[in-house]
Design a protein around this motif. Structure first.
Motif, mmCIF file in Angstrom:
data_model
loop_
_atom_site.group_PDB
_atom_site.id
_atom_site.type_symbol
_atom_site.label_atom_id
_atom_site.label_comp_id
_atom_site.label_asym_id
_atom_site.label_seq_id
_atom_site.Cartn_x
_atom_site.Cartn_y
_atom_site.Cartn_z
ATOM 1 N N CYS A 51 63.321 -2.565 -54.023
ATOM 2 C CA CYS A 51 62.572 -3.771 -54.360
ATOM 3 C C CYS A 51 63.049 -4.192 -55.744
ATOM 4 O O CYS A 51 62.814 -3.492 -56.728
ATOM 5 N N THR A 52 63.746 -5.326 -55.804
ATOM 6 C CA THR A 52 64.335 -5.761 -57.069
ATOM 7 C C THR A 52 63.375 -6.594 -57.916
ATOM 8 O O THR A 52 63.706 -6.933 -59.045
ATOM 9 N N GLU A 53 62.224 -6.919 -57.377
ATOM 10 C CA GLU A 53 61.213 -7.632 -58.164
ATOM 11 C C GLU A 53 60.376 -6.629 -58.942
ATOM 12 O O GLU A 53 60.162 -5.500 -58.495
ATOM 13 N N ASP A 54 59.905 -7.052 -60.081
ATOM 14 C CA ASP A 54 59.021 -6.210 -60.884
ATOM 15 C C ASP A 54 57.611 -6.358 -60.338
ATOM 16 O O ASP A 54 56.788 -7.086 -60.890
ATOM 17 N N ALA A 55 57.392 -5.712 -59.212
ATOM 18 C CA ALA A 55 56.096 -5.802 -58.536
ATOM 19 C C ALA A 55 55.633 -4.391 -58.199
ATOM 20 O O ALA A 55 56.446 -3.473 -58.054
ATOM 21 N N ILE A 56 54.341 -4.247 -58.061
ATOM 22 C CA ILE A 56 53.802 -2.952 -57.655
ATOM 23 C C ILE A 56 53.810 -2.924 -56.130
ATOM 24 O O ILE A 56 53.110 -3.686 -55.477
ATOM 25 N N VAL A 57 54.639 -2.058 -55.603
ATOM 26 C CA VAL A 57 54.753 -1.915 -54.156
ATOM 27 C C VAL A 57 54.262 -0.520 -53.805
ATOM 28 O O VAL A 57 54.788 0.472 -54.319
ATOM 29 N N PRO A 58 53.263 -0.438 -52.940
ATOM 30 C CA PRO A 58 52.752 0.894 -52.589
ATOM 31 C C PRO A 58 53.802 1.725 -51.840
ATOM 32 O O PRO A 58 54.620 1.187 -51.088
ATOM 33 N N THR A 59 53.760 2.996 -52.059
ATOM 34 C CA THR A 59 54.712 3.917 -51.443
ATOM 35 C C THR A 59 54.704 3.799 -49.926
ATOM 36 O O THR A 59 55.755 3.857 -49.277
ATOM 37 N N TRP A 60 53.529 3.601 -49.348
ATOM 38 C CA TRP A 60 53.434 3.521 -47.885
ATOM 39 C C TRP A 60 54.271 2.368 -47.321
ATOM 40 O O TRP A 60 54.714 2.418 -46.171
ATOM 41 N N ALA A 61 54.500 1.318 -48.109
ATOM 42 C CA ALA A 61 55.299 0.188 -47.633
ATOM 43 C C ALA A 61 56.742 0.632 -47.359
ATOM 44 O O ALA A 61 57.337 0.246 -46.342
ATOM 45 N N PHE A 62 57.290 1.430 -48.262
ATOM 46 C CA PHE A 62 58.650 1.940 -48.063
ATOM 47 C C PHE A 62 58.679 2.898 -46.876
ATOM 48 O O PHE A 62 59.662 2.945 -46.129
ATOM 49 N N MET A 63 57.607 3.647 -46.708
ATOM 50 C CA MET A 63 57.520 4.577 -45.582
ATOM 51 C C MET A 63 57.467 3.812 -44.259
ATOM 52 O O MET A 63 58.157 4.167 -43.293
ATOM 53 N N LEU A 64 56.664 2.751 -44.206
ATOM 54 C CA LEU A 64 56.579 1.936 -42.988
ATOM 55 C C LEU A 64 57.925 1.286 -42.676
ATOM 56 O O LEU A 64 58.347 1.245 -41.518
ATOM 57 N N LEU A 65 58.561 0.795 -43.692
ATOM 58 C CA LEU A 65 59.871 0.175 -43.511
ATOM 59 C C LEU A 65 60.860 1.190 -42.926
ATOM 60 O O LEU A 65 61.607 0.888 -41.986
ATOM 61 N N THR A 66 60.834 2.389 -43.439
ATOM 62 C CA THR A 66 61.709 3.456 -42.945
ATOM 63 C C THR A 66 61.407 3.785 -41.490
ATOM 64 O O THR A 66 62.333 4.002 -40.695
ATOM 65 N N ILE A 67 60.142 3.798 -41.127
ATOM 66 C CA ILE A 67 59.764 4.087 -39.736
ATOM 67 C C ILE A 67 60.384 3.070 -38.786
ATOM 68 O O ILE A 67 60.817 3.419 -37.688
ATOM 69 N N HIS A 68 60.489 1.822 -39.223
ATOM 70 C CA HIS A 68 61.073 0.789 -38.369
ATOM 71 C C HIS A 68 62.603 0.789 -38.393
ATOM 72 O O HIS A 68 63.247 0.443 -37.406
ATOM 73 N N LEU A 69 63.191 1.191 -39.514
ATOM 74 C CA LEU A 69 64.645 1.233 -39.627
ATOM 75 C C LEU A 69 65.253 2.466 -38.965
ATOM 76 O O LEU A 69 66.326 2.401 -38.361
ATOM 77 N N GLU A 70 64.575 3.587 -39.079
ATOM 78 C CA GLU A 70 65.128 4.884 -38.665
ATOM 79 C C GLU A 70 65.637 4.927 -37.222
ATOM 80 O O GLU A 70 66.707 5.496 -36.984
#
Length: 172
Positions: free
Chosen positions: A70-89
């Motif tokens: 995430c290249t924006e200076d934003a607070i992104v919850p860890t679970w968001a990256f986990m969900l994204l990985t579940i769909h990419l994997e």
């Protein structure tokens, strides 16, 4: 006239060459930037994100190597990256959190982990230094870490011109 026999001293030296370029994964590298899922570039709305995950065509990542950031200076919850990985994997060859450099290191670490290190037991190993593809320094560090316990010696460079790095102490 007597012909002189040309002797290949490198071939007779007993050196074993290890070329990390041979472990380069040829698959495409892509970045998935979570900034595209942020509302107003600031926050991630869970409901909208989950809807996006359901409807997005994940098959476009088939066999690709994906760096998730995430290249924006934003607070992104860890679970968001986990969900994204579940769909990419199910589609991607590899998914990592981080930069393309992190992705390259992961690909090399995975390949180095598959090397049967016993093949190098008691050998004089030259880790090749020149390659046509970029080999991360981290990969050289990792192969050295793995070789040191088994190799008789470790050198860097080409068999005809090496930099000595390690020589196992003689047992007395």
């Amino acid at each position: 006239m007597e012909t002189e026999l040309i002797v290949n001293r490198v071939a007779k030296s007993g050196l074993v060459s290890l070329d990390l370029e041979d472990y380069y994964h040829p698959g495409e590298r892509v970045v998935y930037d979570l900034k595209d899922n942020l509302f107003m570039g600031l926050i991630l709305k869970e409901k909208d994100f989950r809807e996006f995950l359901k409807t997005h065509d994940w098959s476009q990542y088939t066999d690709k190597n994906v760096a998730v950031i995430c290249t924006e200076d934003a607070i992104v919850p860890t679970w968001a990256f986990m969900l994204l990985t579940i769909h990419l994997e199910p589609y991607a060859h590899t998914v990592v959190f981080g930069s393309l450099q992190d992705l390259e290191e992961k690909l090399y670490f995975d390949a180095i982990a598959r090397i049967n290190i016993e093949d190098y037991r008691d050998t004089r190993v030259v880790v090749k230094g020149c390659s046509k593809v970029p080999v991360p320094t981290a990969a050289y560090v990792e192969i050295t870490r793995r070789l040191r316990p088994v190799a008789q010696s470790i050198m860097f460079g080409e068999p005809c011109s090496t930099v000595p790095l390690y020589k196992r102490p003689k047992q007395g």
